[in-house]
Design a protein around this motif. Structure first.
Motif, PDB file in Angstrom:
ATOM      1  N   ASN B 689       0.836  -1.212   0.000  1.00 46.12           N
ATOM      2  CA  ASN B 689       0.000   0.000   0.000  1.00 46.12           C
ATOM      3  C   ASN B 689       0.863   1.251   0.000  1.00 46.12           C
ATOM      4  O   ASN B 689       0.607   2.199  -0.752  1.00 46.12           O
ATOM      5  CB  ASN B 689      -0.912   0.036   1.227  1.00 46.12           C
ATOM      6  CG  ASN B 689      -2.154  -0.824   1.046  1.00 46.12           C
ATOM      7  OD1 ASN B 689      -2.467  -1.223  -0.081  1.00 46.12           O
ATOM      8  ND2 ASN B 689      -2.839  -1.104   2.131  1.00 46.12           N
ATOM      9  N   LEU B 690       1.891   1.249   0.878  1.00 42.66           N
ATOM     10  CA  LEU B 690       2.758   2.430   0.964  1.00 42.66           C
ATOM     11  C   LEU B 690       3.557   2.616  -0.333  1.00 42.66           C
ATOM     12  O   LEU B 690       3.711   3.744  -0.820  1.00 42.66           O
ATOM     13  CB  LEU B 690       3.711   2.303   2.162  1.00 42.66           C
ATOM     14  CG  LEU B 690       3.047   2.338   3.550  1.00 42.66           C
ATOM     15  CD1 LEU B 690       4.114   2.222   4.643  1.00 42.66           C
ATOM     16  CD2 LEU B 690       2.230   3.625   3.741  1.00 42.66           C
ATOM     17  N   LEU B 691       4.051   1.481  -0.871  1.00 42.91           N
ATOM     18  CA  LEU B 691       4.832   1.572  -2.111  1.00 42.91           C
ATOM     19  C   LEU B 691       3.953   2.060  -3.273  1.00 42.91           C
ATOM     20  O   LEU B 691       4.352   2.943  -4.040  1.00 42.91           O
ATOM     21  CB  LEU B 691       5.440   0.200  -2.455  1.00 42.91           C
ATOM     22  CG  LEU B 691       6.634  -0.229  -1.574  1.00 42.91           C
ATOM     23  CD1 LEU B 691       6.971  -1.703  -1.799  1.00 42.91           C
ATOM     24  CD2 LEU B 691       7.859   0.654  -1.874  1.00 42.91           C
ATOM     25  N   SER B 692       2.741   1.522  -3.387  1.00 41.28           N
ATOM     26  CA  SER B 692       1.836   1.936  -4.466  1.00 41.28           C
ATOM     27  C   SER B 692       1.560   3.420  -4.345  1.00 41.28           C
ATOM     28  O   SER B 692       1.535   4.153  -5.330  1.00 41.28           O
ATOM     29  CB  SER B 692       0.513   1.186  -4.370  1.00 41.28           C
ATOM     30  OG  SER B 692       0.739  -0.185  -4.296  1.00 41.28           O
ATOM     31  N   ASN B 693       1.315   3.816  -3.128  1.00 48.24           N
ATOM     32  CA  ASN B 693       1.056   5.221  -2.861  1.00 48.24           C
ATOM     33  C   ASN B 693       2.224   6.089  -3.330  1.00 48.24           C
ATOM     34  O   ASN B 693       2.027   7.106  -4.002  1.00 48.24           O
ATOM     35  CB  ASN B 693       0.856   5.372  -1.349  1.00 48.24           C
ATOM     36  CG  ASN B 693      -0.221   6.368  -1.031  1.00 48.24           C
ATOM     37  OD1 ASN B 693      -1.256   6.361  -1.698  1.00 48.24           O
ATOM     38  ND2 ASN B 693       0.030   7.216  -0.065  1.00 48.24           N
ATOM     39  N   ALA B 694       3.443   5.669  -2.959  1.00 53.20           N
ATOM     40  CA  ALA B 694       4.633   6.441  -3.321  1.00 53.20           C
ATOM     41  C   ALA B 694       4.799   6.479  -4.845  1.00 53.20           C
ATOM     42  O   ALA B 694       5.131   7.522  -5.412  1.00 53.20           O
ATOM     43  CB  ALA B 694       5.861   5.811  -2.674  1.00 53.20           C
ATOM     44  N   LEU B 695       4.537   5.324  -5.490  1.00 50.44           N
ATOM     45  CA  LEU B 695       4.706   5.243  -6.945  1.00 50.44           C
ATOM     46  C   LEU B 695       3.737   6.169  -7.675  1.00 50.44           C
ATOM     47  O   LEU B 695       4.043   6.666  -8.747  1.00 50.44           O
ATOM     48  CB  LEU B 695       4.523   3.802  -7.429  1.00 50.44           C
ATOM     49  CG  LEU B 695       5.684   2.845  -7.047  1.00 50.44           C
ATOM     50  CD1 LEU B 695       5.299   1.394  -7.318  1.00 50.44           C
ATOM     51  CD2 LEU B 695       6.958   3.226  -7.817  1.00 50.44           C
ATOM     52  N   LYS B 696       2.567   6.387  -7.076  1.00 52.65           N
ATOM     53  CA  LYS B 696       1.582   7.278  -7.715  1.00 52.65           C
ATOM     54  C   LYS B 696       2.134   8.684  -7.870  1.00 52.65           C
ATOM     55  O   LYS B 696       1.823   9.398  -8.798  1.00 52.65           O
ATOM     56  CB  LYS B 696       0.317   7.372  -6.851  1.00 52.65           C
ATOM     57  CG  LYS B 696      -0.651   6.224  -7.024  1.00 52.65           C
ATOM     58  CD  LYS B 696      -1.890   6.511  -6.162  1.00 52.65           C
ATOM     59  CE  LYS B 696      -2.498   5.203  -5.709  1.00 52.65           C
ATOM     60  NZ  LYS B 696      -3.513   5.421  -4.684  1.00 52.65           N
ATOM     61  N   PHE B 697       2.940   9.082  -6.864  1.00 54.13           N
ATOM     62  CA  PHE B 697       3.320  10.491  -6.818  1.00 54.13           C
ATOM     63  C   PHE B 697       4.788  10.733  -7.166  1.00 54.13           C
ATOM     64  O   PHE B 697       5.208  11.874  -7.301  1.00 54.13           O
ATOM     65  CB  PHE B 697       2.988  11.059  -5.438  1.00 54.13           C
ATOM     66  CG  PHE B 697       1.524  10.953  -5.121  1.00 54.13           C
ATOM     67  CD1 PHE B 697       0.628  11.823  -5.739  1.00 54.13           C
ATOM     68  CD2 PHE B 697       1.035   9.980  -4.278  1.00 54.13           C
ATOM     69  CE1 PHE B 697      -0.723  11.727  -5.481  1.00 54.13           C
ATOM     70  CE2 PHE B 697      -0.310   9.887  -4.018  1.00 54.13           C
ATOM     71  CZ  PHE B 697      -1.204  10.750  -4.623  1.00 54.13           C
ATOM     72  N   ALA B 698       5.553   9.617  -7.274  1.00 52.23           N
ATOM     73  CA  ALA B 698       6.974   9.804  -7.582  1.00 52.23           C
ATOM     74  C   ALA B 698       7.124  10.294  -9.025  1.00 52.23           C
ATOM     75  O   ALA B 698       6.521   9.726  -9.937  1.00 52.23           O
ATOM     76  CB  ALA B 698       7.718   8.482  -7.399  1.00 52.23           C
ATOM     77  N   PRO B 699       7.899  11.362  -9.230  1.00 54.54           N
ATOM     78  CA  PRO B 699       8.110  11.849 -10.590  1.00 54.54           C
ATOM     79  C   PRO B 699       8.839  10.784 -11.424  1.00 54.54           C
ATOM     80  O   PRO B 699       9.618   9.993 -10.895  1.00 54.54           O
ATOM     81  CB  PRO B 699       9.010  13.072 -10.387  1.00 54.54           C
ATOM     82  CG  PRO B 699       8.947  13.387  -8.938  1.00 54.54           C
ATOM     83  CD  PRO B 699       8.641  12.119  -8.223  1.00 54.54           C
ATOM     84  N   GLU B 700       8.530  10.766 -12.678  1.00 59.02           N
ATOM     85  CA  GLU B 700       9.189   9.814 -13.568  1.00 59.02           C
ATOM     86  C   GLU B 700      10.694  10.010 -13.475  1.00 59.02           C
ATOM     87  O   GLU B 700      11.175  11.136 -13.368  1.00 59.02           O
ATOM     88  CB  GLU B 700       8.702  10.033 -15.014  1.00 59.02           C
ATOM     89  CG  GLU B 700       8.849   8.830 -15.875  1.00 59.02           C
ATOM     90  CD  GLU B 700       8.138   8.998 -17.226  1.00 59.02           C
ATOM     91  OE1 GLU B 700       7.256   9.884 -17.331  1.00 59.02           O
ATOM     92  OE2 GLU B 700       8.468   8.247 -18.156  1.00 59.02           O
ATOM     93  N   GLY B 701      11.393   8.888 -13.410  1.00 60.96           N
ATOM     94  CA  GLY B 701      12.850   8.971 -13.340  1.00 60.96           C
ATOM     95  C   GLY B 701      13.396   9.055 -11.922  1.00 60.96           C
ATOM     96  O   GLY B 701      14.594   8.913 -11.700  1.00 60.96           O
ATOM     97  N   SER B 702      12.514   9.266 -10.961  1.00 59.78           N
ATOM     98  CA  SER B 702      13.001   9.317  -9.569  1.00 59.78           C
ATOM     99  C   SER B 702      12.935   7.919  -8.965  1.00 59.78           C
ATOM    100  O   SER B 702      12.453   6.978  -9.592  1.00 59.78           O
ATOM    101  CB  SER B 702      12.146  10.288  -8.741  1.00 59.78           C
ATOM    102  OG  SER B 702      10.846   9.760  -8.557  1.00 59.78           O
ATOM    103  N   ASP B 703      13.451   7.792  -7.749  1.00 61.33           N
ATOM    104  CA  ASP B 703      13.414   6.511  -7.067  1.00 61.33           C
ATOM    105  C   ASP B 703      12.420   6.539  -5.902  1.00 61.33           C
ATOM    106  O   ASP B 703      12.262   7.549  -5.239  1.00 61.33           O
ATOM    107  CB  ASP B 703      14.793   6.170  -6.467  1.00 61.33           C
ATOM    108  CG  ASP B 703      15.797   5.775  -7.553  1.00 61.33           C
ATOM    109  OD1 ASP B 703      15.328   5.407  -8.661  1.00 61.33           O
ATOM    110  OD2 ASP B 703      17.002   5.846  -7.269  1.00 61.33           O
TER     111      ASP B 703
END
Lengths: 122, 790
Positions: B689-703
């Motif tokens: 859940n936390l990872l999915s959440n982070a992936l939603k908002f992480a800019p492309e190319g970031s980690d």
């Protein structure tokens, strides 16, 4: 050319389905993702009517409608809510805000164009 | 003793007649007393020609030696009359009474006069009929609080008594606890002197004799309380009873011919003009004079006198009975007490109400029936009455024999003779029922008041014009006013100004609509804030006219709950309807629209339907998880799990999404971490859940980085960080609320249910762990889960 619809909808899948259904019924459709985007583009698009989702990021349907009503240029533009908000008090509120019609999701893709025409014909 | 009075000859004669009447009444009262059966026989043996009658030389007016040493008195004359009738000689020898008794026991004396007692009846032969009846009295010095009126109530007294007198016999025969200290004297005179000089607190003896000696001694005031009437008998020794049968017969004949009554008139008159009779001589003189008058008047006078006595007796009886009847049958409690509070008289209603019988009341005082709660009050009243104060209506609590509390109300008056209070009378009305009703009413009123005061709803009463008459504490609280502040104000202060202005008849309409119905209105607090209320009115009338009572509830909270509930239903509905819209639309178009251009569009529609189906499944699963977490029914399959495994599995779960988003995934697990005791599937769900959440908002190319470190307290901290737009401080608190999808501009559009973070927090907390978040706009967000080591 048929009537030009400017449609605000944040769900891409619904954009796809509704776009196909409306175009098939003879409408010209311009899709935008949010209320804010709709307000930005309405001047250029000069639609004949607006289809408006309720829950959208940035500016939701009711607020978008209020803004359209505030502006001289768009005050009399027909607006139809097309939303999953289906409770009686919500429909009532939408119409009270000045929408010409209210279409509840899930809509019928085969008759969506006819529904819009019927609302406009009132 | 008869109180000293002065009066004319007529009055004296009348009193004389009443005195005789009193004696007659006493005799009648004593008639029931048992006496030794007569030892008679039809053939009575002859009497010896000479007999000795022994007597008391100091027992006036029955037997005594006068100043010249002559034997005198009722008994002396009786014996002489009998001797004459029988034709025998009877010598009269009067000595000190103990000496006479001793001589009698030694058979030196044949006959004596004795008052009856059971012991004497056993030992001696008491001849029947009795000769007379002796009134026994207890005499006290005045000024006491109480005057006991029974022999068995004298236990705290020192009683002087004549040795070998019937009263000594009776007092001696009392059970030890009731027996007073006894001082025996050779005569009643000596016993009386002991009272006068303080040696004794009471003297018990014959009332006529004691009265006589008191006058002799010039004692002005004594209180004489009659205690007993005893039969008086000529007495002989048991073994000689048969020999004296003829004497008994003569006595009966003498009585039948009124001989005894004549002796009574001569000897047993009650003196009524004491001051002149101080001297024995004058007493004798007047006695003689009276006797002479009676004799001179002879039979005619006697007849006339007895007719008079009869008539007056009848009159008195009539009038007495009339009043007695009135008292006896009155519903009120009537009582008469002596100055010591001892009952002289109580009526039937009194007995019935308090549950005592007449016999019991005789030994009781007023204070025996006063309820302990009322005792002080009554003692004060009693003292005030005795101080001569006129007191108004009184109220007191009595207690019945059975212990029931009886409330009475009534009036008290005193009877005074020559300025001295002799009796206190009271008439009471039993108001117990009324008192109980009043108490019940008061209690019920207090209960209602307390109920109204403490009830959670507001209660307001208005007069017809809308002025607030009363409002309870809740009402004041609801509207934000101080206690008492609203009373007297117009109810319009509680109504929003907009409503007040809009319609001058608003109130009337409001009343009309709200009467008998629960209606919703807007109220106005003292602060001016408008809030929703629920209101119902009813109308009532009392002596002062028409009123309205309103029940008021502040429904702000209920409205808020309603709003949240609606919002929840609305959100859930929206979340379910949105994917269904795409699925339904796609399927309809696929099935019915032959004009759909190419395979591209067909495939696209199938993908839409599939994606939205999966979205729907996620939503349903999430909602079930939320329901389980909220109900505390999440079933954790805990086991010892390596942190590295949790991280690895979670990363695998989101690798595809990350690739699609063009975001890198970095796993950074420190060495030597302790294992954790968790349900690995649930903990992976939380991390995903936390990872999915982070992936939603992480800019492309970031980690997006998932890291595991040893926590400060010995456990493990797992963190998930993104370099996304971050969360404004004001919105952090809403992160974990259900259906709160924060509007983070620039974020990739993802199909969130708005339930991921609430579920994550629920899972972590069910594991006994903690979750927190740190974020700064523009710098990304980090969620941290801290778990205890296994």
């Amino acid at each position: 050319m048929g009537l030009h619809i400017l449609m605000a909808e944040d769900d891409p899948d619904i954009q796809l389905v509704a776009g196909l259904a409306l175009r098939k019924a003879g409408f010209t459709v311009t899709m935008v993702n949010t209320g804010m985007e709709l307000l930005r583009r309405i001047g250029d698009a000069k639609p004949d009517l607006v289809l408006l989702d309720w829950m959208m990021p940035e500016l939701d349907g009711p607020d978008t409608l209020a803004r359209l009503r505030e502006d001289e240029a768009t005050r009399d533009l027909p607006v139809i809510f097309m939303t999953a908000k289906s409770q009686g008090f919500e429909v009532e509120r939408g119409l009270k805000l000045g929408a010409k019609g209210y279409i509840i999701k899930p809509f019928d893709a085969l008759t969506l164009g006819d529904q819009v025409k019927a609302i406009l014909g009132r | 003793m008869t109180p000293a009075t002065r009066g004319g000859v007529g009055a004296a004669a009348r009193r004389l007649a009443f005195g005789a009447l009193a004696l007659v009444v006493c005799a009648a009262a004593a008639a029931g007393q048992p006496a030794t059966p007569p030892a008679t026989s039809t053939e009575a043996p002859p009497l010896p020609p000479r007999l000795v009658y022994g007597g008391d030389r100091a027992f006036p007016p029955f037997e005594y030696l006068d100043d010249n040493g002559q034997a005198r008195g009722f008994n002396v004359e009786l014996v002489r009359a009998l001797a004459e009738r029988l034709g025998v000689r009877i010598d009269v020898e009067l000595r000190a009474w103990p000496e006479t008794v001793a001589r009698f026991d030694r058979h030196e004396v044949d006959l004596v006069s004795m008052a009856y007692s059971d012991l004497r009846a056993e030992r001696y032969a008491l001849l029947v009929p009795r000769t007379w009846t002796l009134d026994q009295a207890v005499v006290f010095r005045p000024g006491r609080r109480t005057y006991p009126n029974r022999l068995d109530l004298l236990q705290s007294e020192t009683v002087a008594v004549e040795d070998l007198s019937v009263m000594q016999v009776l007092l001696d025969g009392l059970p030890e606890v009731q027996r007073p200290a006894l001082l025996a004297f050779e005569s009643q005179r000596a016993a009386l002197d002991a009272l006068v000089n303080g040696q004794a607190t009471a003297v018990v003896g014959n009332s006529l004799t004691l009265g006589y000696w008191a006058r002799q001694a010039g004692v002005e005031r004594l209180v004489s309380v009659p205690v007993k009437s005893v039969a008086y008998h000529l007495t002989t020794q048991k073994d000689r009873a048969a020999a004296f049968a003829r004497l008994a017969d003569a006595l009966a004949a003498f009585r039948d011919s009124d001989g005894i009554d004549r002796l009574v008139e001569r000897h047993l008159v009650v003196p009524t003009r004491d001051p002149e009779w101080h001297q024995y001589a004058s007493y004798l003189g007047i006695s003689a004079l009276v006797a002479a008058v009676l004799l001179v008047g002879a039979v005619g006078w006697n007849r006339s006198l007895s007719r008079q006595v009869e008539r007056r007796t009848a009159e008195l009886r009539d009038s007495e009975e009339r009043y007695r009847d009135l008292f006896e049958h009155a519903n009120d409690l009537i009582q008469s007490m002596d100055p010591g509070g001892r009952y002289l008289f109580v009526n039937r209603s009194w007995l019935r109400t308090l549950g005592y019988d007449e016999e019991e009341v005789r030994g009781m005082t007023f204070f025996d029936v006063v309820h302990p709660d009322s005792l002080q009050h009554c003692q004060r009243l009693f003292a005030r009455v005795h101080a001569g104060e006129q007191i108004g209506p009184v109220r007191a609590d009595f207690v019945s024999k059975a212990g029931r509390r009886i409330t009475v109300e009534g009036s008290v008056s005193v009877k005074a003779v020559d300025g001295r209070i002799v009796a206190t009378r009271a008439i009471f009305h039993d108001v117990t029922a009324r008192q109980m009703a009043e108490d019940a009413l008061r209690a019920s009123e207090a209960r209602s008041r307390s109920l109204i005061h403490n009830m959670l709803g507001g209660l307001i009463t208005l007069d017809e014009r809308g002025s607030i008459e009363t409002i309870n504490a809740s009402g004041e609280r609801i509207f934000g006013y101080e206690p008492g502040e609203l009373v007297g104000q117009h109810v319009s202060v509680l109504i929003p100004e907009t409503l007040r202005a809009s319609s001058p008849t608003f109130l009337q309409e409001a009343f009309r609509e709200a009467i008998g119905r629960v209606t919703e209105w807007e109220g106005r607090r003292k602060s001016g804030r408008v809030f929703p209320i629920e209101l119902s009115f009813f109308e009532f009338h009392d002596g002062s006219g028409r009123h309205f009572a309103g029940s008021i509830r502040d429904i702000s909270e209920r409205r808020e709950v309603d709003r949240l509930k609606n919002e929840f239903v609305s959100t859930v509905s929206h979340e379910l309807r949105t994917p269904l819209t795409s699925i339904k639309g796609a399927m309809q178009l696929l099935l019915h629209d032959e004009s759909l251009a190419g395979a591209g569009e067909l495939k696209q529609l199938v993908a839409v339907a599939l994606n939205n189906t999966e979205r729907l499944i996620r939503i349903v699963n999430d909602m079930l998880d939320v329901a389980k977490i909220e109900a505390g029914k999440l079933n954790l399959q805990r086991r010892r799990t390596a942190v590295g495994d949790l991280v690895r599995t979670s990363v695998q779960n989101v690798e595809q999404i990350a690739r699609g988003a063009g975001v890198g995934l970095v796993a950074d697990v420190a060495d030597g971490l302790p294992a954790v005791d968790v349900d690995p599937d649930r903990m992976v769900q939380a991390l995903v859940n936390l990872l999915s959440n982070a992936l939603k908002f992480a800019p492309e190319g970031s980690d997006v980085t998932i890291a595991a470190r040893r926590a400060a307290g010995g456990g493990v901290t797992l963190s998930v960080s993104d370099r996304g737009p971050g969360i404004p401080a004001g919105e952090v608190s809403r992160l974990f609320e259900k259906f709160q999808q924060l509007d983070r501009g620039g974020g990739r559009r993802m199909y969130g249910t708005g339930l991921g973070l609430p579920i994550t927090r629920g899972l972590v907390e069910q594991h006994g762990g903690r979750i927190d978040v740190s974020s700064a706009p523009g710098e990304g967000t980090t969620f941290r889960i801290t778990l205890a080591g296994a």
